[in-house]
Design a protein around this motif. Structure first.
Motif, PDB file in Angstrom:
ATOM      1  N   MET A 157       0.844  -1.211   0.000  1.00  0.00           N
ATOM      2  CA  MET A 157       0.000   0.000   0.000  1.00  0.00           C
ATOM      3  C   MET A 157       0.868   1.245   0.000  1.00  0.00           C
ATOM      4  O   MET A 157       2.002   1.233   0.462  1.00  0.00           O
ATOM      5  N   PRO A 158       0.315   2.323  -0.520  1.00  0.00           N
ATOM      6  CA  PRO A 158       1.146   3.527  -0.671  1.00  0.00           C
ATOM      7  C   PRO A 158       1.455   4.201   0.659  1.00  0.00           C
ATOM      8  O   PRO A 158       0.751   4.052   1.641  1.00  0.00           O
ATOM      9  N   ASN A 159       2.524   4.936   0.626  1.00  0.00           N
ATOM     10  CA  ASN A 159       2.904   5.841   1.697  1.00  0.00           C
ATOM     11  C   ASN A 159       2.498   7.259   1.325  1.00  0.00           C
ATOM     12  O   ASN A 159       2.723   7.681   0.190  1.00  0.00           O
ATOM     13  N   PHE A 160       1.926   7.970   2.270  1.00  0.00           N
ATOM     14  CA  PHE A 160       1.700   9.396   2.053  1.00  0.00           C
ATOM     15  C   PHE A 160       2.492  10.173   3.101  1.00  0.00           C
ATOM     16  O   PHE A 160       2.824   9.628   4.163  1.00  0.00           O
ATOM     17  N   ALA A 161       2.745  11.419   2.815  1.00  0.00           N
ATOM     18  CA  ALA A 161       3.238  12.328   3.857  1.00  0.00           C
ATOM     19  C   ALA A 161       2.222  13.458   3.952  1.00  0.00           C
ATOM     20  O   ALA A 161       1.755  13.965   2.915  1.00  0.00           O
ATOM     21  N   ILE A 162       1.822  13.787   5.161  1.00  0.00           N
ATOM     22  CA  ILE A 162       0.916  14.922   5.354  1.00  0.00           C
ATOM     23  C   ILE A 162       1.598  15.925   6.274  1.00  0.00           C
ATOM     24  O   ILE A 162       1.997  15.579   7.395  1.00  0.00           O
ATOM     25  N   ILE A 163       1.726  17.140   5.788  1.00  0.00           N
ATOM     26  CA  ILE A 163       2.251  18.198   6.657  1.00  0.00           C
ATOM     27  C   ILE A 163       1.044  18.959   7.186  1.00  0.00           C
ATOM     28  O   ILE A 163       0.245  19.498   6.415  1.00  0.00           O
ATOM     29  N   GLY A 164       0.934  18.963   8.509  1.00  0.00           N
ATOM     30  CA  GLY A 164      -0.253  19.545   9.148  1.00  0.00           C
ATOM     31  C   GLY A 164      -1.056  18.440   9.797  1.00  0.00           C
ATOM     32  O   GLY A 164      -1.576  17.557   9.114  1.00  0.00           O
ATOM     33  N   ALA A 165      -1.134  18.451  11.117  1.00  0.00           N
ATOM     34  CA  ALA A 165      -1.914  17.430  11.826  1.00  0.00           C
ATOM     35  C   ALA A 165      -2.981  18.126  12.660  1.00  0.00           C
ATOM     36  O   ALA A 165      -3.220  17.802  13.807  1.00  0.00           O
ATOM     37  N   GLY A 166      -3.622  19.112  12.051  1.00  0.00           N
ATOM     38  CA  GLY A 166      -4.765  19.771  12.691  1.00  0.00           C
ATOM     39  C   GLY A 166      -5.986  18.872  12.581  1.00  0.00           C
ATOM     40  O   GLY A 166      -5.873  17.682  12.252  1.00  0.00           O
ATOM     41  N   ALA A 167      -7.165  19.448  12.832  1.00  0.00           N
ATOM     42  CA  ALA A 167      -8.403  18.666  12.788  1.00  0.00           C
ATOM     43  C   ALA A 167      -8.555  18.015  11.415  1.00  0.00           C
ATOM     44  O   ALA A 167      -8.882  16.821  11.307  1.00  0.00           O
ATOM     45  N   MET A 168      -8.290  18.786  10.343  1.00  0.00           N
ATOM     46  CA  MET A 168      -8.459  18.239   8.995  1.00  0.00           C
ATOM     47  C   MET A 168      -7.336  17.280   8.642  1.00  0.00           C
ATOM     48  O   MET A 168      -7.587  16.162   8.182  1.00  0.00           O
ATOM     49  N   GLY A 169      -6.103  17.695   8.848  1.00  0.00           N
ATOM     50  CA  GLY A 169      -4.956  16.869   8.452  1.00  0.00           C
ATOM     51  C   GLY A 169      -4.965  15.520   9.143  1.00  0.00           C
ATOM     52  O   GLY A 169      -4.740  14.475   8.502  1.00  0.00           O
ATOM     53  N   SER A 170      -5.254  15.502  10.436  1.00  0.00           N
ATOM     54  CA  SER A 170      -5.221  14.233  11.175  1.00  0.00           C
ATOM     55  C   SER A 170      -6.389  13.333  10.761  1.00  0.00           C
ATOM     56  O   SER A 170      -6.250  12.109  10.703  1.00  0.00           O
ATOM     57  N   ALA A 171      -7.539  13.942  10.442  1.00  0.00           N
ATOM     58  CA  ALA A 171      -8.699  13.132  10.030  1.00  0.00           C
ATOM     59  C   ALA A 171      -8.491  12.555   8.630  1.00  0.00           C
ATOM     60  O   ALA A 171      -8.900  11.420   8.352  1.00  0.00           O
ATOM     61  N   VAL A 172      -7.858  13.315   7.748  1.00  0.00           N
ATOM     62  CA  VAL A 172      -7.532  12.790   6.407  1.00  0.00           C
ATOM     63  C   VAL A 172      -6.534  11.632   6.556  1.00  0.00           C
ATOM     64  O   VAL A 172      -6.679  10.575   5.932  1.00  0.00           O
ATOM     65  N   ALA A 173      -5.556  11.823   7.432  1.00  0.00           N
ATOM     66  CA  ALA A 173      -4.566  10.760   7.683  1.00  0.00           C
ATOM     67  C   ALA A 173      -5.253   9.487   8.174  1.00  0.00           C
ATOM     68  O   ALA A 173      -4.980   8.390   7.684  1.00  0.00           O
ATOM     69  N   LYS A 174      -6.169   9.663   9.115  1.00  0.00           N
ATOM     70  CA  LYS A 174      -6.867   8.520   9.696  1.00  0.00           C
ATOM     71  C   LYS A 174      -7.612   7.738   8.608  1.00  0.00           C
ATOM     72  O   LYS A 174      -7.552   6.509   8.551  1.00  0.00           O
ATOM     73  N   ARG A 175      -8.301   8.473   7.726  1.00  0.00           N
ATOM     74  CA  ARG A 175      -9.034   7.821   6.634  1.00  0.00           C
ATOM     75  C   ARG A 175      -8.083   7.001   5.748  1.00  0.00           C
ATOM     76  O   ARG A 175      -8.374   5.857   5.385  1.00  0.00           O
ATOM     77  N   LEU A 176      -6.925   7.588   5.417  1.00  0.00           N
ATOM     78  CA  LEU A 176      -5.951   6.890   4.555  1.00  0.00           C
ATOM     79  C   LEU A 176      -5.397   5.649   5.261  1.00  0.00           C
ATOM     80  O   LEU A 176      -5.260   4.583   4.658  1.00  0.00           O
ATOM     81  N   ILE A 177      -5.098   5.818   6.546  1.00  0.00           N
ATOM     82  CA  ILE A 177      -4.524   4.715   7.339  1.00  0.00           C
ATOM     83  C   ILE A 177      -5.531   3.567   7.460  1.00  0.00           C
ATOM     84  O   ILE A 177      -5.173   2.388   7.334  1.00  0.00           O
ATOM     85  N   GLU A 178      -6.793   3.929   7.656  1.00  0.00           N
ATOM     86  CA  GLU A 178      -7.843   2.905   7.738  1.00  0.00           C
ATOM     87  C   GLU A 178      -7.938   2.090   6.438  1.00  0.00           C
ATOM     88  O   GLU A 178      -8.439   0.986   6.422  1.00  0.00           O
ATOM     89  N   HIS A 179      -7.499   2.735   5.343  1.00  0.00           N
ATOM     90  CA  HIS A 179      -7.511   2.026   4.057  1.00  0.00           C
ATOM     91  C   HIS A 179      -6.158   1.386   3.754  1.00  0.00           C
ATOM     92  O   HIS A 179      -5.866   1.051   2.608  1.00  0.00           O
TER      93      HIS A 179
END
Lengths: 286, 286
Positions: free
Chosen positions: A1-23
């Protein structure tokens, strides 16, 4: 599965990360110099803290930060991209198309692909497909990786800046409306008209009344971010458009609200009081 | 049955007159120097043209004009009231409370009762009870005559200016929202984002989309009146309120739209095109 990098772990950044990680994805982030709160939020979402240079090991680097920080993040990514070949960089922030172009120009000559993105809707939550991530300038469909990992993506035909333009227009209507509502409810409160205004809105514009009742309290913790966003909208509209003045006023309004939220909360209390009038007639003019 | 005098035979003034007349009242008006169109509209509604001094023969004199003309009308009424004892005068226009107070001051010493009123909602139409006429400063319930003749009246407890304050706040939200929508749809059209904006609004903010689709075309013929109304709202908010800047921008926006409506209709065409996109993809950026 792919790796992403997200800069910004605010409400939006962390929730987007969570969605990707769940997948099934791995989401790298850099937490150097971040607050304790951000570090906890990132780790709770399952993001993997790495050094800044290691961000280039991802297949896509996403920037999800308050608009005032978007340029600084791009500088950081341009800097690390100059040292190691880097994956495509997607700016997902609420910035004007011109700001987006200036941001992309930092990568000139680096060979790094820069994509213009915008997020419309609140942070991803379980059971809902949104928000929608708009991407422009992505002829090679590099953003498909995000779709593969559970995000709703729409690619726009326009060139770099089209997604930012869409975000500016949408936010101008949506957040501008919340600003109008807050400003006029506060003015009504000052002039003893709050109770009659609330009653008239509930009767003749019930949709508006419902939307304001929900959106104004939701706005308090975000007001500080919206200051720069309103300034970006004013820049987007440009000096020749009289509506730019509207958004300069909006920026000042949200700046005052943000200061109040962090400070005395006098305005917050006035707004809350209008939304839930007491039975003792607290609305009556002093 | 009572006699009223209404100064102003525009869409609102003539429709209010018609409602009163249908309930058995006589409605006097003064048509000196008015346009052919206004004279026809007044006569069609059944209003009775009289000389300016005869307006004092009514039991209530109402002013229903564009906000920029409210003060001139008050001057006229103050002038005729100085010669003949006159009935109560109700200003029903969208003006700031301070403007209302300055307007009332013209009657100082004349013995004429001045009431502050505001109309919320469109012109009366058969089968609907609205609009609502708010009145403040009316301890003696002189406005009861209007209720007796088919109008929906709400008296506010506040002093002179409370009805105007309510109107400013309501119009700031309602008309301000239409201004925001028009400004952002035009910006989207300029930047090639109109089609995606319209689709995103229809999907994620369907109430907003419906309201704008109806309200923007309805605004065209009224834009010229809204210029002064937005300026009144800015005055109402006052220099210390950053939201005053928002409404200065709104006034300039509606001024530009009004000029376009009377002139080339370029902006009107752009707005219409967004509301009813053609099937041939007319939204594509030039």
């Amino acid at each position: 599965m792919p790796n992403f990098a997200i800069i910004g772990a605010g409400a939006m950044g962390s929730a987007v990360a969570k969605r990707l990680i769940e997948h099934g994805a791995t989401v790298l982030t850099c937490l150097e110099g971040r607050s304790e709160q951000t570090i906890v939020r990132a780790k709770t979402a399952g993001m993997v803290p790495v050094g800044r240079q290691e961000l280039t090991e991802a297949e896509l680097i996403l920037s999800i930060v308050p608009p005032a920080e978007a340029m600084k993040v791009a500088e950081l990514v341009a800097d690390i991209s100059a040292k190691t070949p880097a994956p495509p960089f997607i700016d997902l922030n609420a910035i004007a198309p011109k700001t987006m172009q200036a941001l992309a120009a930092q990568f000139d000559g680096s060979g790094t692909t820069v994509l213009d993105g915008a997020i419309i809707g609140g942070p991803p939550v379980a059971g809902k497909s949104g928000p929608t991530i708009y991407i422009s300038g992505d002829a090679a469909e590099r953003s498909r990786l995000l779709e593969d990992c559970g995000l709703q993506v729409r690619r726009l035909d326009g060139s770099l800046g089209a997604a930012s333009a869409l975000k500016m227009c949408y936010a101008g209507i949506n957040k501008g409306f919340i600003g109008l509502g807050a400003a006029m409810l506060l003015a009504a409160s000052r002039s003893g008209a709050a109770e009659s205004l609330k009653a008239e809105l509930a009767e003749s514009l019930p949709d508006v009344d419902r939307k304001l009742s929900k959106s104004i309290p939701d706005m308090y913790p975000k007001a500080y971010r919206w200051v720069a966003e309103m300034q970006e909208i004013a820049d987007f509209l440009g000096e020749d458009d009289p509506a730019a003045t509207i958004f300069q006023g909006m920026a000042d309004l949200f700046s005052r609200l943000a200061a109040d939220v962090e400070g005395s909360r006098t305005l917050v209390r006035q707004l809350d009081e209008i939304q839930t009038p007491s039975e003792t007639g607290a609305m009556v003019m002093p």
